[in-house]
Design an enzyme around this catalytic site. Structure first.
Site, PDB file in Angstrom:
ATOM      1  N   ARG A  53      -9.700 -11.561   1.544  1.00 27.46           N
ATOM      2  CA  ARG A  53     -10.987 -12.359   0.933  1.00 27.46           C
ATOM      3  C   ARG A  53     -10.714 -14.400   1.061  1.00 27.46           C
ATOM      4  O   ARG A  53     -11.200 -15.070   0.551  1.00 27.46           O
ATOM      5  CB  ARG A  53     -11.339 -12.518  -0.618  1.00 27.46           C
ATOM      6  N   LYS A  68       0.823  -1.189   0.401  1.00 23.14           N
ATOM      7  CA  LYS A  68       0.307  -0.139   0.015  1.00 23.14           C
ATOM      8  C   LYS A  68       0.830   0.847   0.529  1.00 23.14           C
ATOM      9  O   LYS A  68       1.833   1.367   1.204  1.00 23.14           O
ATOM     10  CB  LYS A  68      -0.929   0.328   1.362  1.00 23.14           C
TER      11      LYS A  68
END
Ligand code: BES
Ligand code: MN
Ligand code: ZN
Length: 512
Positions: free
Chosen positions: A360, A286
């Site tokens: 996920r 990020k």
């Protein structure tokens, strides 16, 4: 946490630092809420007029202080705004009461004892005031040097200690419904505040191992069974998703199973929480500006943990299993690379094209595992996508699922408990964007509707016929803005009350 007492004492005779009353927006200026009568009488019926002179309007979030009338044993009166006045005979709704009590409790940080004389139309109103008080008084001061500094205010509450004690005036200590309402509010708020503490704890002190250890201690205190799968057990069990996300970190992943069982249960619920103790993005790192709050990426696991403990403390007649999928997502020489293929628990393969779509992956393993036990429904909670935050803003979470009725029930429930949400679709046309050229699935797909794509990915791991709902709490999990109502800055504990509410409803024969 703030101690609550039920008190039938008269406003004038109770000894406290401050007495709190409600003021609402009337058509012709501020009007007092029920509960303020005795205080108003001591001001010769001029409290509303005085408040108006002081600039009070009765709006939500407004607090106005004034010297108490002579003869009172509390030096200060604090009027807290309730928003639009309800007509006589009407009742302030629970969320309004929670918000007002929360604002008052927050404004009174640094005080020892307050008396709250707010409109208590019934036991539910009392429960709401109790809940709002305990949630609003919350402060995270574990990292502030003691004693609190007098100057150099801490951002949120000037370094003041949370309000220590609140007497709830008008609450009857011998009334069963009143006692039960306060006991329920206390159990839920204590667990919710525990979730907030976990979320606010920096990742250098809360890695997967530390989270699991903490969970063990708390679970044992409340008669909740706990099993912790460490990295060896995860490898043996074939949990490729959780391992693949945690493999780059110096602190290995864990899968925690918490279970509360009731002898009288007719239904069972499985709650699954995303527990990324820090999300750097992994090798798909990020950028600066996106990683500062990523200690909050275990908010789903914190909510699930708190909800299971609350269900146990409330002794609900429903079995609740909580699954905490804990891992730290870090870049290193051992990290999963973009392009790697993971074999998930249950055998499906996933090509990881973006290591920042890690939630996920851990959830897929945990959902598959949870489903093996054939629960009557599964709810997962996750700070899953920035896209959901863009779609719904910072205060609403998205609710998705494989069963519109179940999804809508969770949405309705969340609004009832004071956790705003909105139902979102899982459109089939987005599914093909998750097709991988070399594996069963890839972990990223169409960018547009990214929150829905993540939900569709998870749906692949839910067996047909099991009602499943997915709460994407990326927006409301962590409040980067100013505190409001009973919501502090930082970790909010969102979804705890929705999960507890669901367990309560199912226990009493509803929803499923
Ligand atoms: N933990 C983040 C989502 C998030 C973003 C939570 C902001 C709270 C605030 C998640 O793991 C993530 O990085 N998602 C990616 C997915 C993308 C790579 C498909 C995102 O939303 O950008
Ligand atoms: Mn991520
Ligand atoms: Zn994440």
């Amino acid at each position: 946490m703030t101690a609550l007492t039920l008190s039938t004492a008269a406003a004038s005779s109770l000894r406290a630092d401050v007495i709190v009353v409600g003021v609402a927006k009337g058509t012709a200026g501020p009007v007092l809420a029920p509960g303020a009568e005795a205080v108003d009488k001591a001001y010769d019926g001029k409290l509303a007029a005085t408040l108006e002179t002081l600039g009070a309007r009765g709006g939500e979030g407004e607090v106005t202080r004034l010297p108490a009338p002579s003869g009172f044993r509390t030096p200060v009166v604090l009027a807290v705004g309730l928003g639009t006045a309800v007509e006589s005979g009407g009742r302030y709704d629970d969320e309004t009461l929670r918000g007002a009590a929360g604002c008052a409790a927050r404004a009174l940080a640094g005080s020892k004892k307050a008396a709250f004389s707010l409109p208590l139309a019934d036991a539910a109103a009392l429960g709401a005031v109790a809940e709002g008080t305990l949630l609003g008084a919350y402060a995270f001061d574990a990292y502030k040097s003691a004693p609190a500094p007098r100057r150099g205010r801490t951002a949120e509450r000037g370094g003041k200690a949370p309000l220590a004690e609140v007497a709830l005036l008008g609450a009857k200590p011998r009334d069963k419904a009143h006692k039960a309402a306060v006991a329920r509010a206390t159990a839920v708020a204590e667990e919710l505040n525990r979730a907030r503490d976990l979320i606010n704890t920096p990742s250098n002190d809360l890695d997967p191992q530390a989270f699991a250890a903490l969970a063990s201690t708390a679970a044992k205190e409340h008669g909740v069974k706990i099993q912790v799968l460490d990295e060896k057990a995860l490898a043996k069990g074939g949990f490729g998703g959780i391992l693949g996300v945690g493999v780059g970190s110096a602190t290995p992943p864990r899968l925690v199973r918490l279970s509360y069982t009731s002898g009288k249960a007719k239904k069972s619920l499985a709650f699954v929480g995303k527990g990324i103790t820090y999300d750097s993005g992994g090798l798909s790192l990020k950028p600066v500006g996106h990683n500062e709050t990523m200690k909050c990426d275990m908010s789903g696991a914190a909510a699930v943990f708190a909800a299971v403990l609350a269900a146990a403390r409330l002794g609900l007649d429903v079995n609740v299993t909580g699954w905490l999928a804990l891992a730290e997502n870090m870049p290193s020489g051992s990290s999963t690379r973009p392009g790697d293929v993971l074999r998930m628990y249950g055998g499906k393969t996933v090509e990881v094209l973006n290591t920042d779509a890690e939630g996920r992956l851990v959830l897929a393993d945990a959902i598959t595992k949870a489903a093996e036990e054939r629960p009557d429904a599964i709810v997962d909670v996750a700070t899953l996508t920035g896209a959901m935050m863009i779609a719904l803003g910072g205060r609403f979470f998205g609710v998705m699922g494989n069963d519109d009725g179940f999804r809508d029930a969770l949405h309705t429930l969340s609004e009832e408990v004071g956790e705003p949400s909105w139902p979102m679709p899982l459109p089939d046309h987005l599914r093909k964007s998750l097709d991988s050229p070399i594996a069963d699935l890839q972990n990223i797909g169409e960018r547009r509707g990214g929150g829905l794509v993540a939900g569709i990915f998870l749906r692949e791991f839910v067996p047909d016929g099991t009602p499943w709902a997915h709460l994407d709490i990326a927006g409301p999990a962590f409040n980067e803005g100013a505190p409001f109502g009973y919501t502090p800055k930082g970790g909010t504990g969102t979804a705890v009350r929705t999960l507890v509410g669901l367990a309560e409803r199912v226990a009493s024969g509803g929803v499923l």
